[in-house]
Design an enzyme around this catalytic site. Structure first.
Site, PDB file in Angstrom:
ATOM      1  N   LYS A 276       0.844  -1.201   0.000  1.00  0.00           N
ATOM      2  CA  LYS A 276       0.000   0.000   0.000  1.00  0.00           C
ATOM      3  C   LYS A 276       0.877   1.247   0.000  1.00  0.00           C
ATOM      4  O   LYS A 276       2.047   1.196   0.364  1.00  0.00           O
ATOM      5  CB  LYS A 276      -0.882   0.007   1.262  1.00  0.00           C
ATOM      6  N   ARG A 350     -10.394 -11.511   1.434  1.00  0.00           N
ATOM      7  CA  ARG A 350     -11.259 -12.546   0.841  1.00  0.00           C
ATOM      8  C   ARG A 350     -10.602 -13.923   0.898  1.00  0.00           C
ATOM      9  O   ARG A 350     -11.279 -14.943   0.945  1.00  0.00           O
ATOM     10  CB  ARG A 350     -11.621 -12.144  -0.598  1.00  0.00           C
TER      11      ARG A 350
HETATM   12  N1  BES Z   1      -8.311  -3.729   3.935  1.00  0.00           N
HETATM   13  C1  BES Z   1      -8.422  -3.295   2.592  1.00  0.00           C
HETATM   14  C2  BES Z   1      -9.722  -2.525   2.326  1.00  0.00           C
HETATM   15  C3  BES Z   1      -9.902  -1.227   3.064  1.00  0.00           C
HETATM   16  C4  BES Z   1      -9.592  -0.021   2.460  1.00  0.00           C
HETATM   17  C5  BES Z   1     -10.446  -1.205   4.336  1.00  0.00           C
HETATM   18  C6  BES Z   1      -9.779   1.158   3.139  1.00  0.00           C
HETATM   19  C7  BES Z   1     -10.637  -0.010   5.023  1.00  0.00           C
HETATM   20  C8  BES Z   1     -10.306   1.174   4.418  1.00  0.00           C
HETATM   21  C9  BES Z   1      -8.398  -4.494   1.658  1.00  0.00           C
HETATM   22  O1  BES Z   1      -7.650  -5.581   2.078  1.00  0.00           O
HETATM   23  C10 BES Z   1      -7.790  -4.032   0.366  1.00  0.00           C
HETATM   24  O2  BES Z   1      -6.663  -3.634   0.387  1.00  0.00           O
HETATM   25  N2  BES Z   1      -8.565  -4.084  -0.704  1.00  0.00           N
HETATM   26  C11 BES Z   1      -8.107  -3.641  -1.974  1.00  0.00           C
HETATM   27  C12 BES Z   1      -8.591  -4.630  -3.000  1.00  0.00           C
HETATM   28  C13 BES Z   1      -7.954  -4.494  -4.342  1.00  0.00           C
HETATM   29  C14 BES Z   1      -6.494  -4.853  -4.285  1.00  0.00           C
HETATM   30  C15 BES Z   1      -8.676  -5.385  -5.330  1.00  0.00           C
HETATM   31  C16 BES Z   1      -8.694  -2.266  -2.252  1.00  0.00           C
HETATM   32  O3  BES Z   1      -9.838  -1.996  -1.833  1.00  0.00           O
HETATM   33  O4  BES Z   1      -8.016  -1.442  -2.842  1.00  0.00           O
HETATM   34 ZN    ZN Z   2      -5.594  -5.465   1.545  1.00  0.00          ZN
END
Ligand code: BES
Ligand code: ZN
Ligand code: ZN
Length: 497
Positions: A276, A350
């Site tokens: 991230k 997931r």
């Molecule tokens: N934990 C994150 C989602 C999230 C984002 C929760 C902001 C709370 C606040 C999740 O694991 C994630 O990183 N999802 C990605 C998915 C993508 C890589 C398909 C996302 O939402 O960008």
């Molecule tokens: Zn994630």
């Protein structure tokens, strides 16, 4: 805080002893019976100040008046609730939250709170007010050493309608829900280095012991035996061992239904090798909110003791980087047998949920499965920061959750599970990918989970990425963890017993 209740008698208000007496003001009844009794005792000062400051009971308006010994209460706080017909259960909860914050702000130790007479049933009004007060006083202050901001307001008497049934029992149950919600908030607010998967499991174990829930946990060895390769892959670069926590509430009598809850418990989500950004990572201690809510619901169910068999699972894992990290392009076999091509290591929630869902359904054979997860940023893009995405394979379940949500001031919005988008999860070299493209991200995540739901199981997936936290203090919410869905799911489960 200590909360008691008493019947509201307008004539007694001037002799009610308190550091602060709170009075609801309805927009269409601005000179209602409570106000006129007090105004008379105060020599007309309320009416005059209300006119001066144009206070007419609009929602959120407040007015604080010092009484200079003219009545037994040192201060009177007027709070606008809007029109009588528009006051609903959560309006009462917000009223109480506003009262609690203002009272604490003026350092009132003991308060008396008159509850509004509205179309809301008196017992429900009492319950909502008790919740709103205590939730409104919540703060996460354990790391403050200089200005500790301790709560001052310690005792409240709720002045309620005479029709409130079994008031003490109502207050006790409200206290149990509040305690569960505040523990969920604390866990969400706790930094990731002091809330590892093992520590999260430890909190669950202590709460379970205190409340008589059956507790068990799985570590990496048991997970390997159960072929939970997806979960283990996510965990691989972490020095913290993963845990799958199982909490069981068994009713005394015959169970009307068997419900399984599954929560995403990523104690920290760095994104993995698909790292991230600094900004995106900053908030990722909250990625265990789903698991915190599951723990909160289980605690609250233990206190309410409904005739429903409820089993809660928490998938507690840390998603890190390092030489052992799982990699983009890896192909991993899920517990259920499907092979998954990793398109993005940041779509880890997931993967963890897939293995826990498959294990939980096989072991428990439930009628209903509800999972909760801070699963996708896309869900926040779609619905904004305060509404949860609700996906379900059953209209009745979707409706029941969203009705319980409305009563509790927690908004769920149903999203489609359009099968057409499953196309996006196709992989040429594995049974499925863990990500789609950039469109419909919350939906493709839900469709991924759906592949792990057994035929005949009634299922809902709640994407709480937005409402698991609040950007600021608001009504009875404090900035940070909200304990979102603890109250809604408690209400839903109680309605099944
Ligand atoms: N934990 C994150 C989602 C999230 C984002 C929760 C902001 C709370 C606040 C999740 O694991 C994630 O990183 N999802 C990605 C998915 C993508 C890589 C398909 C996302 O939402 O960008
Ligand atoms: Zn994630
Ligand atoms: Zn995540």
């Amino acid at each position: 805080m200590k909360i008691a209740s008493q019947e509201l008698v307008a004539a007694n208000l001037p002799t009610t002893t308190a550091d602060l007496l709170a009075i609801p003001v309805l927009e269409d009844e601005a000179g209602g019976p409570l106000l006129s009794v007090l105004d008379k005792a105060l020599g007309g000062v309320l009416e005059r100040t209300m006119a001066d400051e144009d206070i007419r009971g609009k929602r959120g308006q407040t007015l604080l008046v010092h009484t200079h010994g003219k009545i037994s209460a040192a201060k009177v706080l007027l709070v606008g609730l809007g029109k009588k017909a528009d006051v609903n259960e959560d309006g009462v909860r917000r009223y109480a939250g506003t009262v609690a914050r203002r009272a604490d702000g003026v350092r009132a130790k003991e308060i008396a709170v008159a509850l509004p007479d509205s179309k809301v049933d008196a017992t429900i009004t009492l319950n909502a007010a008790a919740e709103g007060l205590a939730l409104g006083l919540y703060r996460f202050n354990r790391y403050l050493t200089k200005d500790k901001q301790e709560t001052v307001t310690a005792a409240a008497t709720l002045l309620c309608g005479k029709d409130a049934r079994r008031p003490q029992e109502t207050l006790d149950k409200a206290a149990a829900v509040v305690k569960a919600t505040c523990l969920a908030r604390d866990l969400v607010n706790e930094p990731a280095s002091t809330l590892t998967p093992g520590q999260l499991a430890g909190h669950a174990e202590r709460a379970a012991r205190e409340l008589g829930l059956h507790y068990s946990e799985m570590g990496p060895k048991e997970m390997a035996k159960e072929r939970m390769e997806l979960l283990l892959a996510v965990s691989r670069a972490s020095v913290e061992e993963p845990r799958v926590v199982r909490l069981e509430y068994t009713p005394k009598g015959p169970a009307r239904k068997k419900i399984v809850l599954v929560g995403k418990g990523l104690t920290f989500d760095s994104g993995g090798l698909d790292l991230k950004t600094a900004e995106g990572m900053l908030e990722m201690k909250v990625d265990m909110s789903g698991a915190a809510t599951v723990l909160g619901v289980m605690m609250s169910i233990a206190a309410h003791a409904p005739n429903v068999h409820v089993i809660g699972y928490m998938g507690c894992v840390e998603n890190m980087i390092g030489g052992k990290a799982y990699k983009p392009g890896d192909i991993i076999k899920s517990r259920a047998g499907l092979t998954i091509e990793i398109g993005n290591t940041d779509a880890e929630g997931r993967l963890v949920l897939a293995d826990v869902l498959s294990y939980a359904q096989e072991r428990e054979n439930p009628e209903v499965v509800i999972d909760l997860a801070t699963l996708t940023g896309a869900c926040m893009i779609a619905l904004g920061p305060t509404t949860a995405g609700l996906f379900a394979n059953n209209d009745e379940l979707a409706k029941a959750i969203s009705v319980a949500g409305d009563e509790n001031g927690e908004e769920f919005w149903r999203m489609p599970l359009n099968d057409g988008l499953k196309e996006l999860l196709k992989s040429p070299i594995a049974d499925m990918k863990n990500v789609g493209n950039r469109y419909g991200g919350a939906i493709t995540a839900a469709l991924f989970l759906k592949e792990f739901i057994k035929d005949g199981v009634t299922w809902a997936h709640l994407d709480i990425a937005g409402p698991a936290t609040s950007e600021k203090d608001r009504d009875y919410l404090a900035k940070g963890g909200t304990g979102f869905a603890v109250r809604t799911l408690t209400r839903y489960i109680l309605a099944q017993g």
